[in-house]
Enzyme design. Structure first.
Site, PDB file in Angstrom:
ATOM      1  N   PRO A  77       0.837  -1.190   0.000  1.00  0.00           N
ATOM      2  CG  PRO A  77      -0.199  -1.200   2.092  1.00  0.00           C
ATOM      3  CD  PRO A  77       0.689  -2.009   1.205  1.00  0.00           C
ATOM      4  CG  LEU A  82       3.463  -1.176   5.128  1.00  0.00           C
ATOM      5  CD1 LEU A  82       2.604  -2.318   4.597  1.00  0.00           C
ATOM      6  CD2 LEU A  82       4.037  -1.565   6.487  1.00  0.00           C
ATOM      7  CB  SER A  85       8.633   6.180  -1.566  1.00  0.00           C
ATOM      8  OG  SER A  85       9.234   6.328  -0.317  1.00  0.00           O
ATOM      9  CG  ASP A 124      12.033   3.899   5.100  1.00  0.00           C
ATOM     10  OD1 ASP A 124      12.254   3.594   6.282  1.00  0.00           O
ATOM     11  OD2 ASP A 124      10.986   4.474   4.738  1.00  0.00           O
TER      12      ASP A 124
HETATM   13  C1  MEV Z   1      10.088   6.428   7.859  1.00  0.00           C
HETATM   14  O1  MEV Z   1       9.887   5.078   7.473  1.00  0.00           O
HETATM   15  C2  MEV Z   1      10.907   6.508   9.095  1.00  0.00           C
HETATM   16  C3  MEV Z   1      11.205   7.902   9.621  1.00  0.00           C
HETATM   17  O2  MEV Z   1      12.040   7.702  10.771  1.00  0.00           O
HETATM   18  C4  MEV Z   1      11.917   8.772   8.610  1.00  0.00           C
HETATM   19  C5  MEV Z   1      13.362   8.343   8.328  1.00  0.00           C
HETATM   20  O3  MEV Z   1      13.941   7.555   9.057  1.00  0.00           O
HETATM   21  O4  MEV Z   1      13.895   8.850   7.311  1.00  0.00           O
HETATM   22  C6  MEV Z   1       9.972   8.625  10.087  1.00  0.00           C
END
Ligand code: MEV
Length: 276
Positions: A77, A82, A85, A124
Protein backbone atom coordinates in the site's frame (compact mmCIF):
# COMPACT_ATOMS: atom_id res chain seq x y z
CA UNK A 1 7.30 -11.10 -15.21
CA UNK A 2 8.00 -10.28 -18.88
CA UNK A 3 10.23 -11.96 -21.50
CA UNK A 4 13.23 -9.88 -22.59
CA UNK A 5 12.79 -7.36 -19.80
CA UNK A 6 15.03 -6.71 -16.79
CA UNK A 7 12.86 -7.56 -13.81
CA UNK A 8 13.64 -6.48 -10.25
CA UNK A 9 11.69 -6.92 -7.06
CA UNK A 10 12.11 -5.07 -3.77
CA UNK A 11 10.40 -5.72 -0.42
CA UNK A 12 8.48 -3.36 1.80
CA UNK A 13 9.54 -2.85 5.40
CA UNK A 14 8.31 -2.29 8.91
CA UNK A 15 10.12 -0.36 11.60
CA UNK A 16 9.82 -2.35 14.82
CA UNK A 17 11.32 0.48 16.86
CA UNK A 18 13.11 3.78 16.44
CA UNK A 19 11.18 5.70 13.77
CA UNK A 20 11.73 9.45 13.89
CA UNK A 21 14.46 9.11 16.56
CA UNK A 22 16.61 7.45 13.87
CA UNK A 23 16.67 10.76 11.95
CA UNK A 24 18.62 12.19 14.94
CA UNK A 25 21.21 9.43 15.07
CA UNK A 26 19.46 7.03 17.50
CA UNK A 27 19.17 3.35 16.49
CA UNK A 28 16.19 1.75 14.74
CA UNK A 29 15.20 -1.87 14.21
CA UNK A 30 13.72 -2.57 10.78
CA UNK A 31 12.64 -5.71 8.96
CA UNK A 32 11.90 -6.49 5.31
CA UNK A 33 8.45 -8.00 4.73
CA UNK A 34 7.07 -10.52 2.26
CA UNK A 35 5.14 -7.93 0.23
CA UNK A 36 7.12 -6.84 -2.79
CA UNK A 37 7.09 -4.32 -5.58
CA UNK A 38 8.12 -5.66 -9.00
CA UNK A 39 9.36 -3.62 -11.95
CA UNK A 40 9.99 -4.94 -15.47
CA UNK A 41 11.96 -2.62 -17.74
CA UNK A 42 12.46 -2.65 -21.49
CA UNK A 43 15.09 -0.22 -22.72
CA UNK A 44 14.52 1.68 -25.96
CA UNK A 45 10.75 1.17 -25.95
CA UNK A 46 8.73 4.32 -25.80
CA UNK A 47 7.54 5.05 -22.28
CA UNK A 48 4.10 6.26 -21.44
CA UNK A 49 4.02 9.52 -19.50
CA UNK A 50 4.88 9.03 -15.84
CA UNK A 51 4.05 11.37 -13.01
CA UNK A 52 5.07 11.94 -9.39
CA UNK A 53 7.91 9.94 -7.91
CA UNK A 54 8.42 7.78 -11.03
CA UNK A 55 8.74 10.88 -13.22
CA UNK A 56 11.28 12.40 -10.83
CA UNK A 57 13.21 9.11 -10.54
CA UNK A 58 13.42 8.73 -14.33
CA UNK A 59 14.67 12.31 -14.66
CA UNK A 60 17.55 11.37 -12.30
CA UNK A 61 18.31 7.94 -13.75
CA UNK A 62 17.95 8.29 -17.52
CA UNK A 63 20.04 10.34 -19.95
CA UNK A 64 18.16 13.00 -21.95
CA UNK A 65 16.34 11.31 -24.84
CA UNK A 66 16.69 7.81 -23.35
CA UNK A 67 13.36 5.94 -23.41
CA UNK A 68 12.13 2.97 -21.40
CA UNK A 69 8.94 1.05 -20.91
CA UNK A 70 8.09 0.17 -17.31
CA UNK A 71 5.63 -2.29 -15.88
CA UNK A 72 5.15 -1.87 -12.14
CA UNK A 73 3.20 -4.22 -9.91
CA UNK A 74 3.05 -3.73 -6.16
CA UNK A 75 1.59 -5.49 -3.17
CA UNK A 76 2.61 -2.55 -0.96
CA UNK A 77 0.00 0.00 0.00
CA UNK A 78 1.28 3.49 -0.89
CA UNK A 79 2.04 6.01 1.86
CA UNK A 80 1.26 3.65 4.72
CA UNK A 81 4.66 3.42 6.35
CA UNK A 82 5.62 0.18 4.62
CA UNK A 83 8.46 1.64 2.56
CA UNK A 84 6.68 1.74 -0.80
CA UNK A 85 8.72 4.72 -2.02
CA UNK A 86 12.04 3.16 -0.97
CA UNK A 87 11.01 -0.09 -2.73
CA UNK A 88 10.05 1.86 -5.87
CA UNK A 89 13.23 3.96 -5.92
CA UNK A 90 15.45 0.93 -5.28
CA UNK A 91 13.77 -1.33 -7.84
CA UNK A 92 13.87 1.43 -10.49
CA UNK A 93 17.57 2.15 -10.00
CA UNK A 94 18.48 -1.55 -9.89
CA UNK A 95 16.42 -2.28 -13.03
CA UNK A 96 17.57 0.73 -15.07
CA UNK A 97 21.22 0.86 -14.03
CA UNK A 98 22.30 -2.77 -13.38
CA UNK A 99 25.93 -2.05 -14.29
CA UNK A 100 26.42 0.74 -11.70
CA UNK A 101 28.32 -0.10 -8.51
CA UNK A 102 26.20 -0.61 -5.38
CA UNK A 103 27.51 2.71 -4.00
CA UNK A 104 26.47 4.59 -7.14
CA UNK A 105 23.05 2.89 -7.05
CA UNK A 106 22.67 3.89 -3.38
CA UNK A 107 23.47 7.51 -4.16
CA UNK A 108 20.74 7.62 -6.80
CA UNK A 109 18.20 5.94 -4.49
CA UNK A 110 19.05 8.49 -1.77
CA UNK A 111 18.37 11.40 -4.15
CA UNK A 112 14.97 9.89 -5.03
CA UNK A 113 14.13 9.11 -1.38
CA UNK A 114 15.08 12.63 -0.26
CA UNK A 115 12.87 14.11 -2.98
CA UNK A 116 9.97 12.16 -1.49
CA UNK A 117 10.82 12.40 2.21
CA UNK A 118 12.90 15.51 2.75
CA UNK A 119 15.73 14.70 5.16
CA UNK A 120 15.65 10.91 5.51
CA UNK A 121 17.72 8.81 7.88
CA UNK A 122 18.39 6.21 5.18
CA UNK A 123 16.88 3.33 7.17
CA UNK A 124 14.17 2.60 4.59
CA UNK A 125 16.54 2.36 1.66
CA UNK A 126 18.98 0.18 3.60
CA UNK A 127 16.41 -2.38 4.77
CA UNK A 128 14.79 -2.57 1.32
CA UNK A 129 18.21 -3.19 -0.24
CA UNK A 130 19.69 -5.55 2.36
CA UNK A 131 16.55 -7.37 3.45
CA UNK A 132 16.43 -9.40 6.67
CA UNK A 133 16.20 -7.69 10.01
CA UNK A 134 18.64 -4.92 10.85
CA UNK A 135 19.72 -2.52 13.52
CA UNK A 136 20.45 0.76 11.74
CA UNK A 137 22.20 3.81 13.16
CA UNK A 138 23.81 6.78 11.40
CA UNK A 139 24.09 5.02 8.04
CA UNK A 140 25.65 1.88 9.57
CA UNK A 141 23.73 -1.36 10.02
CA UNK A 142 24.10 -4.90 11.31
CA UNK A 143 21.78 -7.93 11.15
CA UNK A 144 19.83 -8.71 14.32
CA UNK A 145 18.22 -12.01 15.23
CA UNK A 146 14.83 -11.59 16.83
CA UNK A 147 12.42 -14.33 17.72
CA UNK A 148 9.56 -12.51 15.99
CA UNK A 149 9.03 -13.95 12.53
CA UNK A 150 5.58 -12.61 11.73
CA UNK A 151 3.65 -9.43 12.31
CA UNK A 152 0.07 -8.30 12.17
CA UNK A 153 -0.37 -4.89 10.57
CA UNK A 154 -3.64 -3.03 11.01
CA UNK A 155 -4.59 -0.29 8.58
CA UNK A 156 -5.42 2.94 10.46
CA UNK A 157 -5.92 4.76 7.15
CA UNK A 158 -3.67 6.60 4.76
CA UNK A 159 -1.98 9.64 6.32
CA UNK A 160 -2.75 13.05 4.80
CA UNK A 161 0.82 14.15 5.50
CA UNK A 162 3.91 12.96 3.68
CA UNK A 163 6.80 11.38 5.60
CA UNK A 164 8.73 14.60 4.95
CA UNK A 165 6.00 16.69 6.61
CA UNK A 166 5.89 14.40 9.64
CA UNK A 167 9.68 14.54 10.00
CA UNK A 168 9.48 18.35 9.76
CA UNK A 169 6.76 18.47 12.47
CA UNK A 170 9.05 16.58 14.84
CA UNK A 171 12.04 18.74 13.88
CA UNK A 172 10.14 21.85 14.92
CA UNK A 173 9.79 20.48 18.47
CA UNK A 174 12.93 18.32 18.67
CA UNK A 175 11.96 16.73 22.01
CA UNK A 176 15.33 15.27 22.92
CA UNK A 177 14.18 13.29 25.99
CA UNK A 178 11.48 11.45 24.02
CA UNK A 179 13.80 10.74 21.09
CA UNK A 180 16.43 9.37 23.47
CA UNK A 181 13.89 7.05 25.15
CA UNK A 182 12.77 5.76 21.73
CA UNK A 183 16.43 5.05 20.95
CA UNK A 184 16.75 3.07 24.21
CA UNK A 185 13.74 0.94 23.22
CA UNK A 186 15.39 0.14 19.87
CA UNK A 187 18.57 -0.84 21.74
CA UNK A 188 16.71 -3.35 23.92
CA UNK A 189 13.81 -4.28 21.65
CA UNK A 190 11.28 -6.98 22.46
CA UNK A 191 7.55 -7.05 21.49
CA UNK A 192 6.66 -6.10 25.11
CA UNK A 193 8.13 -2.62 24.48
CA UNK A 194 5.64 -1.78 21.69
CA UNK A 195 3.23 -0.15 24.18
CA UNK A 196 5.85 2.20 25.64
CA UNK A 197 7.19 2.98 22.16
CA UNK A 198 3.66 3.93 21.03
CA UNK A 199 3.17 6.13 24.09
CA UNK A 200 6.39 7.99 23.23
CA UNK A 201 5.30 8.36 19.59
CA UNK A 202 2.00 9.85 20.79
CA UNK A 203 3.94 12.36 22.91
CA UNK A 204 5.99 13.13 19.81
CA UNK A 205 2.72 14.06 18.10
CA UNK A 206 2.84 11.63 15.17
CA UNK A 207 -0.22 9.48 15.99
CA UNK A 208 -3.69 10.66 14.93
CA UNK A 209 -7.01 10.16 16.77
CA UNK A 210 -8.14 7.37 14.46
CA UNK A 211 -5.04 5.28 15.13
CA UNK A 212 -5.11 6.05 18.89
CA UNK A 213 -8.70 4.79 19.06
CA UNK A 214 -7.74 1.47 17.44
CA UNK A 215 -4.68 1.13 19.69
CA UNK A 216 -6.69 1.77 22.91
CA UNK A 217 -9.13 -0.98 21.92
CA UNK A 218 -6.25 -3.40 21.39
CA UNK A 219 -4.84 -2.45 24.80
CA UNK A 220 -8.22 -3.18 26.45
CA UNK A 221 -7.91 -6.85 25.39
CA UNK A 222 -4.31 -7.00 26.68
CA UNK A 223 -2.51 -6.33 23.40
CA UNK A 224 -0.46 -3.43 22.07
CA UNK A 225 0.17 -1.63 18.80
CA UNK A 226 2.24 1.22 17.40
CA UNK A 227 2.63 3.14 14.17
CA UNK A 228 5.45 1.67 12.12
CA UNK A 229 6.52 4.48 9.81
CA UNK A 230 6.27 8.25 9.95
CA UNK A 231 2.67 8.24 11.27
CA UNK A 232 0.10 10.94 10.52
CA UNK A 233 -2.19 13.18 12.56
CA UNK A 234 -4.81 14.78 10.30
CA UNK A 235 -6.35 11.49 9.09
CA UNK A 236 -4.90 7.97 9.30
CA UNK A 237 -1.46 7.12 10.67
CA UNK A 238 -0.65 4.30 8.25
CA UNK A 239 -0.15 0.68 9.23
CA UNK A 240 -0.04 -0.24 12.91
CA UNK A 241 2.20 -3.01 14.14
CA UNK A 242 0.02 -5.00 16.55
CA UNK A 243 0.98 -7.62 19.09
CA UNK A 244 -0.84 -9.86 21.56
CA UNK A 245 0.53 -12.88 23.37
CA UNK A 246 -2.64 -14.68 22.33
CA UNK A 247 -2.81 -13.86 18.61
CA UNK A 248 -6.27 -15.46 18.38
CA UNK A 249 -7.68 -12.75 20.66
CA UNK A 250 -6.20 -10.02 18.50
CA UNK A 251 -7.54 -11.56 15.28
CA UNK A 252 -10.98 -11.92 16.87
CA UNK A 253 -11.04 -8.20 17.73
CA UNK A 254 -9.78 -7.24 14.24
CA UNK A 255 -12.60 -9.25 12.64
CA UNK A 256 -15.24 -7.92 15.05
CA UNK A 257 -14.23 -4.33 14.25
CA UNK A 258 -13.85 -5.03 10.50
CA UNK A 259 -10.39 -3.47 10.52
CA UNK A 260 -8.30 -4.08 7.43
CA UNK A 261 -5.13 -5.98 8.25
CA UNK A 262 -2.17 -7.83 6.79
CA UNK A 263 -0.27 -10.75 8.20
CA UNK A 264 3.33 -10.42 7.06
CA UNK A 265 6.48 -12.41 7.59
CA UNK A 266 9.60 -10.57 8.67
CA UNK A 267 13.23 -10.90 7.61
CA UNK A 268 12.56 -11.40 3.89
CA UNK A 269 15.19 -10.97 1.13
CA UNK A 270 16.15 -7.49 -0.08
CA UNK A 271 16.16 -6.17 -3.64
CA UNK A 272 16.89 -8.83 -6.27
CA UNK A 273 16.89 -9.50 -9.99
CA UNK A 274 14.11 -11.89 -10.96
CA UNK A 275 14.33 -14.51 -13.72
CA UNK A 276 11.84 -13.93 -16.52
C1 MEV B 1 10.09 6.43 7.86
O1 MEV B 1 9.89 5.08 7.47
C2 MEV B 1 10.91 6.51 9.10
C3 MEV B 1 11.21 7.90 9.62
O2 MEV B 1 12.04 7.70 10.77
C4 MEV B 1 11.92 8.77 8.61
C5 MEV B 1 13.36 8.34 8.33
O3 MEV B 1 13.94 7.55 9.06
O4 MEV B 1 13.89 8.85 7.31
C6 MEV B 1 9.97 8.63 10.09
Amino acid sequence: MEKGAVTVSAPGKVILAGEHAVVYGYPAIAAAIDRRLIIAVRQGKKSKRYTGLVEFALSQILKPGEVVDLKIKSKLPIGSGLGSSAALATALVWALKPSLSVQAKNRLVKIIEDYQHGQSSGVDQVIVRQGGMLKFQRGKFKPVKLKVKQAILIDSGRPKETTGEMVKNVAEKKPVTILKKIGQIADNWSPGLIKENEWLLEQLGVVGQKAQKIIRQIEVIGGMAKVCGAGGIKAGSGMLLAHHQDQGKLLKLIKQKHWRYLKVSLGEPGVRYEKN
